[in-house]
Scaffold this active site. Structure first.
Site, PDB file in Angstrom:
ATOM      1  N   GLU A 195       0.840  -1.195   0.000  1.00 25.13           N
ATOM      2  CA  GLU A 195       0.000   0.000   0.000  1.00 25.13           C
ATOM      3  C   GLU A 195       0.882   1.254   0.000  1.00 25.13           C
ATOM      4  O   GLU A 195       1.844   1.357   0.767  1.00 25.13           O
ATOM      5  CB  GLU A 195      -0.868  -0.048   1.258  1.00 25.13           C
ATOM      6  CG  GLU A 195      -1.825   1.092   1.453  1.00 25.13           C
ATOM      7  CD  GLU A 195      -2.652   0.893   2.726  1.00 25.13           C
ATOM      8  OE1 GLU A 195      -3.606   1.659   2.922  1.00 25.13           O
ATOM      9  OE2 GLU A 195      -2.342  -0.033   3.512  1.00 25.13           O
ATOM     10  N   LYS A 242      -9.107   2.282  -2.309  1.00 30.85           N
ATOM     11  CA  LYS A 242      -9.356   1.589  -1.049  1.00 30.85           C
ATOM     12  C   LYS A 242     -10.781   1.857  -0.595  1.00 30.85           C
ATOM     13  O   LYS A 242     -11.257   2.992  -0.625  1.00 30.85           O
ATOM     14  CB  LYS A 242      -8.360   2.066   0.007  1.00 30.85           C
ATOM     15  CG  LYS A 242      -8.380   1.291   1.315  1.00 30.85           C
ATOM     16  CD  LYS A 242      -7.219   1.746   2.204  1.00 30.85           C
ATOM     17  CE  LYS A 242      -7.136   0.943   3.492  1.00 30.85           C
ATOM     18  NZ  LYS A 242      -5.952   1.333   4.302  1.00 30.85           N
ATOM     19  N   CYS A 270      -5.384  -3.369   2.099  1.00 34.17           N
ATOM     20  CA  CYS A 270      -5.215  -3.494   3.539  1.00 34.17           C
ATOM     21  C   CYS A 270      -6.514  -3.675   4.322  1.00 34.17           C
ATOM     22  O   CYS A 270      -7.069  -4.760   4.367  1.00 34.17           O
ATOM     23  CB  CYS A 270      -4.432  -2.290   4.071  1.00 34.17           C
ATOM     24  SG  CYS A 270      -3.703  -2.609   5.714  1.00 34.17           S
TER      25      CYS A 270
END
Length: 646
Positions: free
Chosen positions: A52, A121, A175
């Site tokens: 990330e 994300k 994540c």
């Protein structure tokens, strides 16, 4: 062996990378990312996933609001796009995206000089040590969008992106997305993705790695996918937290590759993923198919084409004994669990029928030994005396001193009600009744003995009010290696889903862990005895002349074939290839092909025996019960399968 030349086998090599980074030093990070790409290319990886925000580093804090850093990040993405030109690898790299006065934490998907798409994300953590909502907006509702970036127009942007080349379909999340109640990867896989990349920055605290690994493994299992996890490393700021750079590659619940954390140089791990295996598992799983209706958007599939699918050296581990755990502690735990399943099943059947006795034929071989051990444990469990176990040895024309003495000794050591019934006279009378010459040692000669033994056991059970407990195992069921209405039949079959390779370990487990020295010595000698039905006359010196594996082939090969044919639904060509990898140096290609052909013929032609098998418990992932896992017509043709490996 290189796989690029093997027709129709959809293997793909994938890589997870953790470049050494410096906080907000885009030029340094770019150099390390390029180096990792080169490493991935050198091992023929078709996909590499980076952590990330790896272009900028994850721990930039309020610097993410600085236009200077955002501009440098965009320039670096453009440089990586250009660097990908001519490289046959899909690259997923993390960087921010500044669009419409909002900054998104994104995965940029690059291939051969193009940005194929950008995935934002979805879930932005803002608790404990995480403050991402201070800088980033959620992309959870970004669907169907496009963005112009770095001189490239209308780049697909959103959480609804799938990237497809042939049978491989790639999806990406970032994540915290994996930690959410319903991860985006769940929707991506239901939409078709069979490989998921997670670009992550998960800091280290005590025991978090264990949880993270289990999360990755579990998600790959639930989604029946490959899952690549790439965590950022020790180059991140250590102001308040430390990052370990964990890299993980899992497939359908199995961890294929992992690194050691806290490395001080750039790291790349790779593994080969079996796409066909994943897709075939999805076909079998009805729940997976039905769940597709919950996907909240229509996936945008972005097609690209690999120049080749050569995975390089085939280093994917292929276990030659898929039914038997290689780890000793796991194997011991598995043995305990199987015994618990078998004993619980038999206890239920005895209690339901009200029977207080069990009847079993004991040959001095592995299968009857295992069944007897299960009966003894069951009687202990339900507080019945072992003298209620009627053990019967039935010596015939081929019974050797070794198997006979082991059978007698084991029954006496276990404290059973032991009986001996010699079947020679009865078989000779039967030969006379049906007009068979006892000098002709054909199938009639053999099956008369097997059926005589079963008749005696059944009649003894009637006489004494007991259940005949079957001894045949899963491998014998698969091959039809039993006499129809002979040893094929019983009143309850405790071994029916235990393969021969696992039978050995179950008996050894008892010998080494669960019994006294004297019984252990008997069990170990039984383990060393060749597998045999002892239906042909013994040799001049009393030795065994009929060895099962000389006739039908090695059981370890047949169990391997069975696992991949039934559990994985693989085609013979794929099974043959995998067996060559698993048994390299032990069996050559000609031998494996010969016994695989034998397996296919027998598996198809002997289905009629499986269609009439007694009840028995399922203990593992493979069962051939006609009432449970395997429904197959007895007159199905095997030509379609056999022709592929002729």
């Amino acid at each position: 062996m290189e796989i690029g030349t093997v027709k129709g086998l959809n293997f793909i090599r994938v890589a997870s990378a953790c470049p050494l980074t410096r906080v907000a030093d885009v030029a340094f990070n770019l150099k390390e990312i390029k180096s990792c790409i080169d490493q991935a290319v050198s091992v023929h990886a078709a996909l590499v996933v980076f952590p990330e925000l790896s272009v900028t580093s994850y721990t930039c804090g309020d610097l993410f609001l600085q236009q200077r850093l955002l501009n440098q990040s965009e320039d670096a993405v453009a440089a990586l796009r250009d660097y990908s030109l001519g490289k046959d690898i899909l690259i997923a790299v993390g960087a921010p995206l500044n669009m419409n006065t909002a900054v998104y934490n994104c995965a940029y998907i690059l291939f051969n000089g193009k940005i194929l798409g950008i995935v934002p994300k979805s879930y932005i953590p803002n608790y404990e040590e995480f403050y991402e909502q201070r800088w980033f907006s959620s992309g959870r509702k970004v669907i169907g969008a496009t963005v112009d970036l770095a001189g490239q127009k209308a780049i697909p942007f959103g959480v609804d992106l799938l990237f497809q080349s042939g049978a491989a379909q790639f999806g990406f999340e970032i994540c915290e997305d994996l930690w959410s109640v319903v991860p985006p990867s769940s929707h991506l896989c239901l939409a078709g993705a069979n490989l998921i990349g997670n670009l992550s920055a998960s800091n280290e605290v005590v025991s978090k790695s264990d949880y993270r690994r289990e999360l990755v493994r579990s998600q790959s299992a639930k989604c029946m996918s490959a899952y690549l996890y790439s965590g950022t490393g020790i180059g991140e700021s250590s102001t308040d937290v430390v990052f370990g750079g964990e890299l993980l590659i899992a497939e359908n619940g199995q961890m294929l590759a992992a690194n050691d954390r806290f490395q001080r140089t750039s790291q790349v791990i790779s593994s080969i993923v079996d796409i066909d295996r994943l897709n075939l598992q999805r076909i079998k799983n009805i729940s997976f198919r039905e769940a597709r209706s919950i996907v909240p958007w229509q996936a945008r599939k972005i097609a690209f084409v690999y120049a080749a699918m050569n995975v390089g050296t085939f280093d994917r581990p292929v276990d030659p004994h898929p039914f038997v755990p290689s780890d000793e502690h796991v194997r011991e735990s598995r043995c305990r669990e199987i015994f618990s399943i078998q004993t619980a099943a038999l206890a239920k059947r005895l209690e339901h029928t009200g029977m207080k006795r069990a009847v079993i034929g004991i040959s001095g071989g592995l299968d009857s030994t295992l069944a007897l051990l299960v009966i003894a444990k069951t009687f202990d469990l339900i507080h019945l005396p072992r003298k209620k176990i009627m053990t019967v040895t039935l010596p015939g024309f081929g019974t050797t001193d070794r198997t006979y003495h082991n059978a007698v000794a084991l029954c006496k050591e276990l404290g059973t009600d032991f009986h001996e019934v010699n079947i020679v006279a009865a078989c000779l009378q039967h030969f006379k009744d049906i007009g068979h010459d006892p000098k002709i040692h054909d199938v009639t000669y053999e099956n008369v003995q097997a059926r005589e033994r079963t008749q005696i056991l059944m009649d003894l059970a009637n006489k004494h009010g007991g259940l005949v407990i079957g001894t045949g195992d899963l491998s014998e069921m698969a091959l039809g290696w039993s006499t129809y209405n002979g040893d094929h039949m019983s009143m309850y079959a405790v071994n029916c889903s235990v393969p021969k390779t696992l039978v050995r370990y179950l008996v050894r487990y008892v010998a080494e862990k669960k019994t006294d020295h004297q019984t252990s010595e008997i069990l170990l000698d039984i383990l060393d005895t060749p597998v045999t039905p002892e239906l042909l006359p013994k040799g001049s010196e009393g030795e065994i002349t009929q060895k099962t594996e000389d006739i039908v082939g090695p059981y370890e090969l047949h169990d391997f074939f069975l696992y991949y044919f039934v559990r994985s639904e693989f085609e013979p060509e794929r099974i043959l290839f995998l067996a060559q990898q698993a048994f390299a140096g032990k069996y050559d290609e000609a031998a494996i092909r010969k016994w695989l052909q034998k397996f296919i013929r027998r598996f198809f032609t002997q289905q009629f025996k499986r269609s009439a098998t007694p009840d028995g418990p399922k203990v593992g992932t493979v069962s051939l019960s006609p009432r449970g896992d395997w429904r197959m017509p007895s007159d199905a043709c095997f030509a379609t399968w056999l022709n592929q490996i002729q």
